[in-house]
Design a protein around this motif. Structure first.
Motif, short mmCIF file in Angstrom:
data_model
loop_
_atom_site.label_atom_id
_atom_site.label_comp_id
_atom_site.label_asym_id
_atom_site.label_seq_id
_atom_site.Cartn_x
_atom_site.Cartn_y
_atom_site.Cartn_z
N UNK A 158 0.84 -1.19 0.00
CA UNK A 158 0.00 0.00 0.00
C UNK A 158 0.88 1.25 0.00
N UNK A 159 1.88 1.24 0.85
CA UNK A 159 2.84 2.35 0.89
C UNK A 159 4.12 1.88 1.54
N UNK A 160 5.22 2.57 1.21
CA UNK A 160 6.47 2.31 1.91
C UNK A 160 7.32 3.57 1.87
N UNK A 216 10.40 -7.43 9.41
CA UNK A 216 9.71 -7.79 10.66
C UNK A 216 8.28 -7.27 10.62
N UNK A 217 7.34 -8.15 10.96
CA UNK A 217 5.95 -7.77 11.11
C UNK A 217 5.81 -7.03 12.44
N UNK A 218 5.30 -5.80 12.40
CA UNK A 218 5.11 -5.02 13.62
C UNK A 218 3.70 -5.17 14.18
N UNK A 219 2.72 -5.21 13.28
CA UNK A 219 1.31 -5.30 13.70
C UNK A 219 0.50 -5.84 12.53
N UNK A 220 -0.51 -6.65 12.85
CA UNK A 220 -1.36 -7.23 11.81
C UNK A 220 -2.81 -7.07 12.23
N UNK A 252 -6.93 -7.98 10.38
CA UNK A 252 -7.48 -8.99 9.48
C UNK A 252 -7.20 -8.67 8.01
N UNK A 253 -6.93 -7.41 7.69
CA UNK A 253 -6.73 -7.06 6.29
C UNK A 253 -5.42 -6.31 6.00
N UNK A 254 -4.69 -5.89 7.04
CA UNK A 254 -3.48 -5.09 6.83
C UNK A 254 -2.32 -5.60 7.67
N UNK A 255 -1.11 -5.32 7.18
CA UNK A 255 0.10 -5.63 7.94
C UNK A 255 0.99 -4.40 7.92
N UNK A 256 1.61 -4.12 9.06
CA UNK A 256 2.52 -3.00 9.20
C UNK A 256 3.89 -3.58 9.53
N UNK A 257 4.88 -3.26 8.69
CA UNK A 257 6.19 -3.91 8.79
C UNK A 257 7.31 -2.89 8.76
N UNK A 258 8.49 -3.36 9.17
CA UNK A 258 9.70 -2.57 8.98
C UNK A 258 10.75 -3.48 8.38
N UNK A 269 6.61 -0.14 5.92
CA UNK A 269 5.64 -0.38 4.86
C UNK A 269 4.32 -0.87 5.39
N UNK A 270 3.28 -0.61 4.62
CA UNK A 270 1.93 -1.09 4.90
C UNK A 270 1.51 -1.99 3.76
N UNK A 271 0.97 -3.15 4.11
CA UNK A 271 0.61 -4.17 3.12
C UNK A 271 -0.83 -4.60 3.34
N UNK A 272 -1.53 -4.90 2.25
CA UNK A 272 -2.91 -5.35 2.32
C UNK A 272 -2.94 -6.83 1.95
N UNK A 273 -3.62 -7.62 2.78
CA UNK A 273 -3.81 -9.04 2.49
C UNK A 273 -4.91 -9.20 1.44
N UNK A 274 -4.64 -10.03 0.43
CA UNK A 274 -5.60 -10.28 -0.64
C UNK A 274 -5.59 -11.75 -1.05
#
Length: 145
Positions: free
Chosen positions: A76-78, A95-99, A101-107, A123-128
């Protein structure tokens, strides 16, 4: 270690998966001449791609206390900060910082062989399960519904 899903672009770059577990991932690349910029150091696009892929893998890395999740992720963004030039062999750590049901926040970070920090990213990622494109839903090969 093999990548859990085929990523043609990562394979073309020569990425090597070292770790994929418990919300963490580690991927290495040994730089080739065509991956360098005019200064003869890692092109920023290679470094950012390494960060993107390692964070996405951290977002998908299996957690020991949770059921298997075969969804893919899209970025989604980085945001990336470059700290020093990368040369020879680089290692990306995600590393996954927070998850949710639909998004993941990583560094993520990229270090050189000596452990010196080359770049850092969040970065922010969307699960699909599939990717809407061109008016239709594209499903990853091997993904289950």
């Amino acid at each position: 270690m093999k990548f859990p899903k085929v990523i043609p672009f990562a394979e073309a770059l020569g990425f090597e998966l070292l770790k994929f577990e418990a919300g963490e991932a580690e991927i290495a690349i040994t730089l080739r001449p065509e991956q360098l910029n005019t200064w003869q150091v890692a092109h920023g696009g290679v470094t950012m791609t390494l960060l993107d892929v390692v964070m996405a893998h951290a977002a998908r890395a299996p957690m020991p206390d949770q059921p298997k999740d075969d969804r893919g992720v899209v970025t989604i963004e980085m945001k990336t900060s470059f700290l020093r030039p990368g040369m020879k062999r680089l290692i990306g750590r995600g590393k996954l910082l927070h998850r949710t049901s639909s998004m993941a926040f990583c560094e993520g970070s990229v270090v050189d062989e000596a452990g010196e920090l080359i770049a850092h990213s969040t970065g922010t990622f969307k699960y699909l399960r599939g990717l809407p494109a061109g008016g239709k839903l594209i499903r990853r090969p091997g993904a289950s519904d």
